[in-house]
Design an enzyme around this catalytic site. Structure first.
Site, PDB file in Angstrom:
ATOM      1  N   ASP A  99       0.125  -6.155  51.982  1.00  0.00           N
ATOM      2  CA  ASP A  99      -0.251  -7.328  51.561  1.00  0.00           C
ATOM      3  C   ASP A  99       0.396  -7.821  50.302  1.00  0.00           C
ATOM      4  O   ASP A  99       0.607  -9.176  49.994  1.00  0.00           O
ATOM      5  CB  ASP A  99      -1.708  -7.511  51.482  1.00  0.00           C
ATOM      6  CG  ASP A  99      -2.418  -6.504  50.546  1.00  0.00           C
ATOM      7  OD1 ASP A  99      -1.860  -5.619  49.782  1.00  0.00           O
ATOM      8  OD2 ASP A  99      -3.743  -6.394  50.672  1.00  0.00           O
ATOM      9  N   ASP A 147      -8.224  -1.915  41.922  1.00  0.00           N
ATOM     10  CA  ASP A 147      -8.811  -1.263  43.122  1.00  0.00           C
ATOM     11  C   ASP A 147      -9.162   0.187  42.868  1.00  0.00           C
ATOM     12  O   ASP A 147     -10.166   0.571  43.387  1.00  0.00           O
ATOM     13  CB  ASP A 147      -7.948  -1.845  44.252  1.00  0.00           C
ATOM     14  CG  ASP A 147      -7.637  -3.110  44.218  1.00  0.00           C
ATOM     15  OD1 ASP A 147      -8.670  -4.021  43.936  1.00  0.00           O
ATOM     16  OD2 ASP A 147      -6.725  -3.530  44.849  1.00  0.00           O
TER      17      ASP A 147
END
Length: 885
Positions: free
Chosen positions: A72, A482
Site C-alpha cells: 500500500d 505499526d
C-alpha cells in the site's frame, strides 16, 4: 493487531513538496563545491522481512514462477524463484513523486510475460501532492515508463484490498482497463498503457464511502471502480475479449458486464444487493464467476459477508457462502481459483480480527467447504495447518494469548490470496504484516496438515520514524510505524523480536545517552498503557515508564548525554522533564507544547527544542527553556535537528518548506545563532557518522536538494562540499524522516523511508577506512576487563576495557587474545579486528589511538558460541601480558 498508518508525517511534508525556491533568510556560508556524480555505494535493507500490508499478489497465467506483490505504501515486488525472495521494483521513485510508492493495482501480461503494469498513487485527497499514474515495463519491472493520469489513485486509501482494478486483455494485450476512485469512472488504454481515456459510456462511477463525515477526504472518498475481470473464452488471440466484468463500489449495483468488447455495458441481472463485491474471479473452464462480498470496503472493517457464484452461460446466481450470513462477523475477500483444478476455490474472512482470520476451501465449485481451523470444544481449536515463523520470529509479536487466540496468528487483513496457477500445492497470501505461504497446500484435501511459512524475504515494508546508531552496542536502533521498532545486532539477519514492555504500536522517537549508550529511551503510540519505555542494556530489554497526565501520543524524546535525565515532548500535553527513569515528571517552562526536543551530546544538562521558527535552549536539565535570538529558521514544523557528538553546542538543523525558509543551518554556540549553508537548496534530515581518514570533523549525511538535484548527500568537510551517494535507481520515494551515519564504519549511512524499510549503504571509498596505523608497540603495564553483557542461544555480546596502568601514554594499541571455546566474532565496534581460528587481534582506530597513562579505551563485539562460552584468560598488548581484572 490493527495495522494503521502514521499520517502526520505526510501532512507535514505535503507543504514541503510545493513548487518554489526558498529565499535565503539567514546568514550564509560562501558557495562551495557540490559533486553530483554518485559515489559508488552498495545498498541493502536492514532485514526485518515484511512489516506492512500486502493487499495484492498476482501470478502470471502463462509463465511458471512469475509473480508480483503490491504494497500500500512500499512499492511493488517481483518473486525470484531461485532464491525464494522478492526483489523491489519501484526504488527509482523520487522524492517529489513519493506518492507513486503506493500501488493500488498490478497486472502481469499473460500474452507477453515480460510486460507488467502498476497503477500508482498513495492518497486521493490533499495529502498526496501528485496525480496517479500507470507505470508500464517491458522488462518485468527492471525499468519503467510512466503515463500520468488526470486524477489521483489511492494505494493507501480505504478499499485498497479490493481488486485488481487494473487488468490486461488476455487475448489482445494492447488493451487494458483501469478502475478509478473518486467518481472518475472506468478507463481504457488501447496502446499498451501509453495513453488512457475514460470509458464514457460506463454507467456507474460508484457511490460507496467509508465515512461521509470525514472532512479530510480520506474516509469520505468514493471508492469507485474496484475490479476488472476478462472472460478469456470470449475472444481469440489478437482479437479483443468480448465479455468483461467490472466491480463497482455500489451496494445495489456491484457488478456490470460488457459482451461486445466494452462498446456497451449493463448491470448484471439478478445479482445480490446490500454488499460490496471485493473480488470477482472467473473460472472460464467451468463458466463460473465467483464473487466475494462484504458490507464494508476494508481492509480493516467488515462485519457481514457472502460468497456467490454466477453461471456465465445461464445467468444463474447461487449463494455458496460457507457459513450462514447470521454467523458471519466479517466480510469475504482473498478469492482465488486453482487453475490446475478449476473446481477448487478458496476465500478468506479478511476482517476477522478475533480470534484469527479464516480461510475457506472448496473442491466442488463452492458446493461444500472446509475451514483452515475449527473449534473442537470451545475455546479449543483444531488446525489443518502448522505454522513455522522461525525465519521471521517477531511474527509472534511476543504474545501469550488465551484460547481461542493463538500465536503466531494465521493473519488479518487477508485480502490478497492466490493459488499458483502452475502448482496446486503452492499458495501465497498477504496479511497486515507479511506474506505467508505454503508449498504443500494439497495436504488440506488429504486430511494431513500443511505448513505455512513466511514467504516474504526481500519484501521490506515499514514506515521508519527515527533511527539511531550508538557508538557501542547494537549498530542500529529503529523507531517504526505499526510494529514498534527493532534492535539490529546484525543488519543481515531478522531480529528475533520487536521492542516489548511496552509494546508500542508505533514508535515515534528514540534516543540513547551519548556517553552511556546502554541507556536508551523510546516513545510512541498505544491505545492504552504507557507511551514511554527505557532500556539499560542498549535496547536488548525494556521496561515501561510512567506517563505524565494528559499524554495521548509519543511525540519526541531526548536523553541526557550521560543518561541521568530525559526530556519528553509528548502529544496531548506540554514538554516534560525527569531525572532517573520517568517515575515522575515535571512540566518544563519556556517552551511550547508540541516542540521537537533533542539533547546536547556532551553536557548532560543542556537540551534543545524547536517549534514554529523558534529555537529553545535549556541549561538546567529541561526544567526551563529560553528562546534563542536566532532568526531566519523555518517557520513550519517540518524540521529535524541534531547536536554533534563530542562537541558541546554544535547543532545542525534541516527542514522547511518551499514557500519559505528551507535548507540546512549550523550553530556552534548552542543555538544562540545559526548560519544557513548557501550550497544546500533544501534539506530534510541531518545525521553524523565516522569521520574520513585525516578529517577533523565527523561525516555529515542529509536527504536534500543540492545543486538542483534531489538525493542522499555526504560531506566530509563540515558541509563545505557535498557528494551525492545515491543514484536515480535508488531513491526510495520520501526519505525525509531520519538519517544517520554509523560512528564505527566510515561511509555507512542508514536512511529512513516511508514504506521501503530501513535502507543502509556502504561506500567503496576507502579514504575513510579504518584509520589504523601499523601495529603499535606501547610500553608500560596494562589491564583488561572482559565482560559478557548479553547471551542467547548461539550468540553473545561482550565489552572489553583496556586500561593503561603504566606511566607513559600510548600512541596506538593492539590487543590480542585466544578464545577458549572456539567463539567467533560476528561484528566489532570501536576497533578494527582480525580473527584467525580462535586467535583475535583488536587494533585502535584513528580517533582512539592515544591513551594517556591512567586512562582506558573500550570496544565491544557480538559473537557466536556453542557448547560453552568461557572468557579468555590471557590478553597481550603487543608482546606484553595484561592483568585480567
Amino acid at each position: 493487531m490493527r495495522r494503521t498508518r502514521i499520517l502526520t508525517a505526510v501532512l507535514a511534508l505535503a507543504a514541503g513538496l510545493l513548487a518554489g525556491t526558498p529565499p535565503a533568510l539567514a546568514a550564509s556560508t560562501p558557495k562551495a563545491t557540490t559533486t553530483l556524480a554518485a559515489d559508488t555505494y552498495t545498498w541493502n535493507n536492514a532485514r526485518i522481512d515484511g512489516g506492512g500490508f500486502v493487499p495484492g499478489i498476482v501470478f502470471n497465467r502463462s509463465e511458471k514462477n512469475l509473480a508480483y506483490a503490491r504494497t500500500d505504501i512500499g512499492g511493488a515486488y517481483r518473486w525470484v524463484e531461485a532464491s525464494k525472495t522478492w526483489t523491489p521494483l519501484l526504488d527509482s521513485v523520487g522524492f517529489a513523486d513519493w506518492g507513486h510508492t503506493g500501488v493500488v493495482s498490478l497486472a502481469s501480461d499473460s500474452v507477453d510475460p515480460n510486460k507488467v503494469y502498476a497503477a500508482v498513487g498513495t492518497y486521493t485527497n490533499s495529502w498526496d501532492p501528485t496525480n496517479g499514474a500507470v507505470l508500464r515495463s517491458s522488462d518485468r519491472g527492471a525499468s519503467w515508463q510512466k503515463a500520468d493520469l488526470p486524477f489521483k489513485l489511492g494505494g493507501n486509501m480505504p478499499g485498497r484490498g479490493m481488486g485488481e482494478r487494473l487488468a490486461v486483455d488476455p487475448n489482445k494485450n494492447s488493451v487494458l482497463y483501469l478502475g478509478a476512485p473518486s467518481g472518475k469512472g472506468l478507463w481504457r488504454s488501447t496502446d499498451s498503457g501509453a495513453s488512457w481515456s475514460q470509458v464514457t459510456n460506463f454507467p456507474n462511477v460508484g457511490n460507496y464511502v467509508q465515512d461521509s463525515t470525514d472532512t479530510s477526504g480520506y474516509a469520505s472518498d468514493n471508492q469507485g471502480i474496484v475490479w476488472v475481470t476478462f472472460d478469456e473464452s470470449t475472444g481469440t488471440s489478437g482479437s479483443a475479449t468480448q465479455t468483461v466484468y467490472v466491480g463497482v463500489a455500489d451496494k445495489d449495483n456491484a457488478v456490470y458486464r460488457s459482451t461486445d468488447g466494452g462498446a456497451t455495458w449493463s448491470r448484471l441481472a439478478g445479482q445480490p444487493t446490500g454488499y460490496l463485491a471485493h473480488k470477482g474471479v472467473l473460472d472460464a473452464t467451468n463458466g463460473y464467476l465467483y464473487l466475494a462480498y462484504s458490507d464494508k470496503g476494508g481492509p480493516y472493517d467488515g462485519g457481514k459477508g457472502q460468497l456467490w457464484r454466477y453461471a456465465t452461460k445461464t445467468g444463474t446466481w447461487t449463494n455458496i457462502s460457507p457459513v450462514a450470513e447470521a454467523d458471519t462477523y466479517y466480510g469475504f475477500s482473498g478469492l482465488t481459483v486453482d487453475r490446475q483444478h478449476p473446481g477448487t476455490v478458496m476465500a478468506t474472512a479478511y476482517s476477522s480480527w478475533w480470534p484469527d482470520t479464516q480461510i475457506f476451501r472448496s473442491t466442488d465449485s463452492g458446493g461444500t467447504w472446509t475451514k483452515a481451523w475449527d473449534y473442537t470444544s470451545y475455546p479449543n481449536r483444531s488446525n489443518r495447518y502448522t505454522m513455522d515463523v522461525s525465519s521471521v520470529p517477531w511474527l509472534t509479536f511476543g504474545a501469550n494469548p488465551s484460547l481461542p487466540e493463538q500465536t503466531p496468528k494465521l493473519g488479518w487483513m487477508t485480502e490478497g490470496l492466490e493459488i499458483d496457477p502452475f502448482n496446486s500445492a503452492r499458495m501465497m497470501y498477504g496479511t497486515g504484516a507479511t506474506v505467508f505461504g505454503t508449498e504443500n497446500l494439497t495436504n488440506w484435501d488429504s486430511g494431513s496438515q500443511f505448513t505455512i511459512k513466511p514467504m516474504v524475504q526481500g519484501l521490506e515494508e515499514t514506515a521508519v520514524n527515527d533511527l539511531a546508531s550508538p557508538p557501542s552496542g547494537a549498530p542500529l536502533l529503529s523507531a517504526l510505524g505499526d510494529i514498534g521498532g527493532f534492535r539490529h545486532t546484525d543488519l543481515t539477519k531478522v531480529p528475533s523480536m520487536m521492542y516489548t514492555s511496552p509494546n508500542l504500536t508505533s514508535t515515534t522517537s528514540l534516543d540513547y545517552a551519548e556517553t552511556s549508550p546502554n541507556t536508551v529511551v523510546r516513545v510512541g503510540n498505544l491505545d492504552s498503557g504507557p507511551h514511554i519505555g527505557f532500556s539499560t542494556d542498549n535496547g536488548a530489554n525494556w521496561f515501561a515508564g510512567t506517563d505524565p497526565s494528559g499524554v495521548t501520543g509519543g511525540g519526541t524524546v531526548a536523553a541526557a548525554s550521560d543518561g541521568s535525565r530525559f526530556v519528553w515532548s509528548p502529544a496531548g500535553t506540554g514538554v516534560q522533564y525527569t531525572t532517573g527513569f520517568g517515575t515522575s515528571w515535571s512540566a518544563s517552562s519556556g517552551i511550547p507544547s508540541g516542540a521537537i526536543v533533542e539533547s546536547d551530546r556532551v553536557d548532560p544538562k543542556t537540551f534543545y527544542g524547536f517549534k514554529s521558527g523558534k529555537f529553545y535552549v535549556s541549561s538546567d536539565g529541561g526544567a526551563t527553556f529560553t528562546t534563542s535570538a536566532a532568526t531566519g529558521l523555518p517557520s513550519g514544523d517540518s524540521v529535524r535537528f541534531k547536536a554533534l557528538p563530542g562537541t558541546k553546542g554544535d547543532v545542525w538543523l534541516a527542514g522547511g518548506a518551499s514557500d519559505g525558509a528551507y535548507g540546512l543551518w549550523h550553530s556552534t554556540d548552542g543555538g544562540a545563532s545559526f548560519t544557513k549553508l548557501s550550497n544546500v537548496d533544501q534539506a530534510d534530515t541531518i545525521g553524523f557518522g565516522k569521520a574520513a581518514t585525516g578529517a577533523s570533523y565527523q561525516t555529515l549525511y542529509t536527504s536534500a536538494k543540492i545543486g538542483g538535484v534531489r538525493g542522499i548527500f555526504r560531506s566530509t568537510d563540515k558541509g563545505a562540499s557535498w557528494t551525492r551517494i545515491n543514484d536515480d535507481a535508488h531513491q526510495w520515494g520520501w526519505t525525509g524522516a531520519a538519517i544517520t551515519g554509523d560512528p564505527r564504519v566510515y561511509g555507512r549511512v542508514y536512511i529512513a523511508t516511508n514504506g521501503r524499510g530501513i535502507i543502509y549503504g556502504d561506500s567503496s571509498d576507502s579514504s575513510g577506512g579504518g584509520g589504523t596505523d601499523p601495529t603499535p608497540t606501547p610500553t608500560g603495564a596494562c589491564s583488561v576487563t572482559y565482560k559478557i553483557t548479553n547471551q542467547w542461544s548461539g550468540g553473545f555480546q561482550a565489552d572489553v576495557a583496556l586500561a593503561n596502568t603504566g606511566s607513559s601514554a600510548w600512541s596506538g594499541w593492539s590487543l590480542g587474545w585466544t578464545f577458549p571455546d572456539g567463539q567467533k566474532i560476528t561484528q566489532l565496534w570501536n576497533a578494527d579486528y582480525t580473527q584467525t581460528g580462535a586467535a583475535v587481534t583488536a587494533k585502535n582506530l584513528s580517533w582512539n589511538a592515544n591513551v594517556a597513562a591512567g586512562s582506558s579505551v573500550s570496544f565491544g563485539f557480538t559473537g557466536s558460541w556453542s557448547g560453552t562460552n568461557s572468557k579468555p584468560t590471557s590478553f597481550k598488548l603487543g608482546d606484553q601480558t595484561c592483568t585480567v581484572v
